[in-house]
Scaffold this motif. Sequence first.
Motif, PDB file in Angstrom:
ATOM      1  N   CYS A 190       0.865  -1.183   0.000  1.00  0.00           N
ATOM      2  CA  CYS A 190       0.000   0.000   0.000  1.00  0.00           C
ATOM      3  C   CYS A 190       0.899   1.230   0.000  1.00  0.00           C
ATOM      4  O   CYS A 190       2.086   1.126  -0.317  1.00  0.00           O
ATOM      5  CB  CYS A 190      -1.003  -0.017   1.150  1.00  0.00           C
ATOM      6  SG  CYS A 190      -0.324   0.174   2.806  1.00  0.00           S
ATOM      7  N   CYS A 218      -1.545   0.765   7.206  1.00  0.00           N
ATOM      8  CA  CYS A 218      -2.971   0.442   7.317  1.00  0.00           C
ATOM      9  C   CYS A 218      -3.332  -0.835   6.570  1.00  0.00           C
ATOM     10  O   CYS A 218      -3.425  -1.905   7.150  1.00  0.00           O
ATOM     11  CB  CYS A 218      -3.842   1.595   6.801  1.00  0.00           C
ATOM     12  SG  CYS A 218      -3.808   3.082   7.804  1.00  0.00           S
ATOM     13  N   ARG A 219      -3.523  -0.704   5.263  1.00  0.00           N
ATOM     14  CA  ARG A 219      -4.068  -1.810   4.481  1.00  0.00           C
ATOM     15  C   ARG A 219      -3.127  -2.989   4.332  1.00  0.00           C
ATOM     16  O   ARG A 219      -3.516  -4.140   4.595  1.00  0.00           O
ATOM     17  CB  ARG A 219      -4.486  -1.304   3.094  1.00  0.00           C
ATOM     18  CG  ARG A 219      -5.580  -0.266   3.159  1.00  0.00           C
ATOM     19  CD  ARG A 219      -5.800   0.414   1.832  1.00  0.00           C
ATOM     20  NE  ARG A 219      -4.647   1.268   1.514  1.00  0.00           N
ATOM     21  CZ  ARG A 219      -4.460   1.866   0.357  1.00  0.00           C
ATOM     22  NH1 ARG A 219      -5.327   1.685  -0.622  1.00  0.00           N
ATOM     23  NH2 ARG A 219      -3.421   2.636   0.152  1.00  0.00           N
ATOM     24  N   SER A 220      -1.904  -2.751   3.877  1.00  0.00           N
ATOM     25  CA  SER A 220      -1.017  -3.891   3.621  1.00  0.00           C
ATOM     26  C   SER A 220      -0.623  -4.647   4.894  1.00  0.00           C
ATOM     27  O   SER A 220      -0.584  -5.881   4.873  1.00  0.00           O
ATOM     28  CB  SER A 220       0.201  -3.497   2.787  1.00  0.00           C
ATOM     29  OG  SER A 220       0.965  -2.490   3.394  1.00  0.00           O
ATOM     30  N   MET A 274      -5.983   0.899  12.950  1.00  0.00           N
ATOM     31  CA  MET A 274      -6.014  -0.400  12.279  1.00  0.00           C
ATOM     32  C   MET A 274      -5.648  -1.507  13.261  1.00  0.00           C
ATOM     33  O   MET A 274      -6.236  -2.589  13.226  1.00  0.00           O
ATOM     34  CB  MET A 274      -5.076  -0.415  11.068  1.00  0.00           C
ATOM     35  CG  MET A 274      -5.217  -1.682  10.227  1.00  0.00           C
ATOM     36  SD  MET A 274      -6.895  -1.936   9.579  1.00  0.00           S
ATOM     37  CE  MET A 274      -6.856  -0.852   8.154  1.00  0.00           C
ATOM     38  N   MET A 300      -2.604  -2.726  -3.158  1.00  0.00           N
ATOM     39  CA  MET A 300      -3.933  -2.530  -2.602  1.00  0.00           C
ATOM     40  C   MET A 300      -4.791  -1.649  -3.499  1.00  0.00           C
ATOM     41  O   MET A 300      -6.017  -1.719  -3.437  1.00  0.00           O
ATOM     42  CB  MET A 300      -3.849  -1.920  -1.197  1.00  0.00           C
ATOM     43  CG  MET A 300      -3.169  -2.809  -0.161  1.00  0.00           C
ATOM     44  SD  MET A 300      -4.059  -4.364   0.153  1.00  0.00           S
ATOM     45  CE  MET A 300      -2.977  -5.531  -0.660  1.00  0.00           C
ATOM     46  N   PHE A 351      -8.664  -1.505  -2.999  1.00  0.00           N
ATOM     47  CA  PHE A 351      -8.914  -1.665  -1.568  1.00  0.00           C
ATOM     48  C   PHE A 351      -8.898  -0.259  -0.971  1.00  0.00           C
ATOM     49  O   PHE A 351      -7.877   0.417  -1.000  1.00  0.00           O
ATOM     50  CB  PHE A 351      -7.787  -2.523  -0.974  1.00  0.00           C
ATOM     51  CG  PHE A 351      -8.077  -3.127   0.356  1.00  0.00           C
ATOM     52  CD1 PHE A 351      -8.218  -2.331   1.490  1.00  0.00           C
ATOM     53  CD2 PHE A 351      -8.174  -4.499   0.490  1.00  0.00           C
ATOM     54  CE1 PHE A 351      -8.456  -2.890   2.728  1.00  0.00           C
ATOM     55  CE2 PHE A 351      -8.405  -5.068   1.725  1.00  0.00           C
ATOM     56  CZ  PHE A 351      -8.566  -4.273   2.849  1.00  0.00           C
ATOM     57  N   ASP A 377      -8.563   3.106   1.145  1.00  0.00           N
ATOM     58  CA  ASP A 377      -7.641   3.557   2.185  1.00  0.00           C
ATOM     59  C   ASP A 377      -8.449   4.219   3.295  1.00  0.00           C
ATOM     60  O   ASP A 377      -9.082   5.246   3.070  1.00  0.00           O
ATOM     61  CB  ASP A 377      -6.638   4.549   1.593  1.00  0.00           C
ATOM     62  CG  ASP A 377      -5.522   4.919   2.550  1.00  0.00           C
ATOM     63  OD1 ASP A 377      -5.629   4.632   3.763  1.00  0.00           O
ATOM     64  OD2 ASP A 377      -4.522   5.495   2.081  1.00  0.00           O
ATOM     65  N   CYS A 385     -12.417  -2.359   6.423  1.00  0.00           N
ATOM     66  CA  CYS A 385     -11.197  -2.898   5.820  1.00  0.00           C
ATOM     67  C   CYS A 385     -10.883  -4.299   6.336  1.00  0.00           C
ATOM     68  O   CYS A 385     -10.416  -5.153   5.579  1.00  0.00           O
ATOM     69  CB  CYS A 385     -10.005  -1.978   6.077  1.00  0.00           C
ATOM     70  SG  CYS A 385      -9.977  -0.534   4.998  1.00  0.00           S
ATOM     71  N   ALA A 414     -10.446  -7.413   3.969  1.00  0.00           N
ATOM     72  CA  ALA A 414      -9.211  -8.202   4.012  1.00  0.00           C
ATOM     73  C   ALA A 414      -9.522  -9.685   4.197  1.00  0.00           C
ATOM     74  O   ALA A 414      -8.921 -10.543   3.536  1.00  0.00           O
ATOM     75  CB  ALA A 414      -8.295  -7.709   5.126  1.00  0.00           C
TER      76      ALA A 414
END
Length: 155
Positions: A10, A15-17, A55, A88, A123, A125, A137, A141
Amino acid sequence: MSAPRVLFVCLGNICRSPLVEGVARQRCAEAGLAVEVASCGTGHWHVGEGADLRMVHAAAAAGFDLSPHRARQLRAADLDAYDLVFAMDSDNLRGIQRFVTSRSRAETGLFLPWTGAAPPQDFPDPYYGGPEGFTACVALAERGVAGLIERLRRR
């Protein structure tokens, strides 16, 4: 055959990864699937930092521990060290593709479409949103990782 190596990417790797890495690590282990997972960001702003606390809390509420995570930046060598490198979102996919050469061994692409979990393609953010974005999220995921596991089993 060695365990597949999967890298999730990301922007800042906070956050996401790291979320998808944590979900994938736990779900693959529960599924008895030998997979090496890691994450990084295309940007350098958060290198060495832990995952965003929002997160961390959203993931913990769903049973995933992100506390060991430390952000790092994508390197050209990652395209040879990993089998699958998933962005992402489309912006970060372009960041990954700047490192791709004719000799790169990694397959690259967008995480959600590759896993069959799309839509959405990107995905989202959650960084600038409220806590509900972080919770959403986690669910996304989990859906994406379920698709990843199914696809890896068919390989």
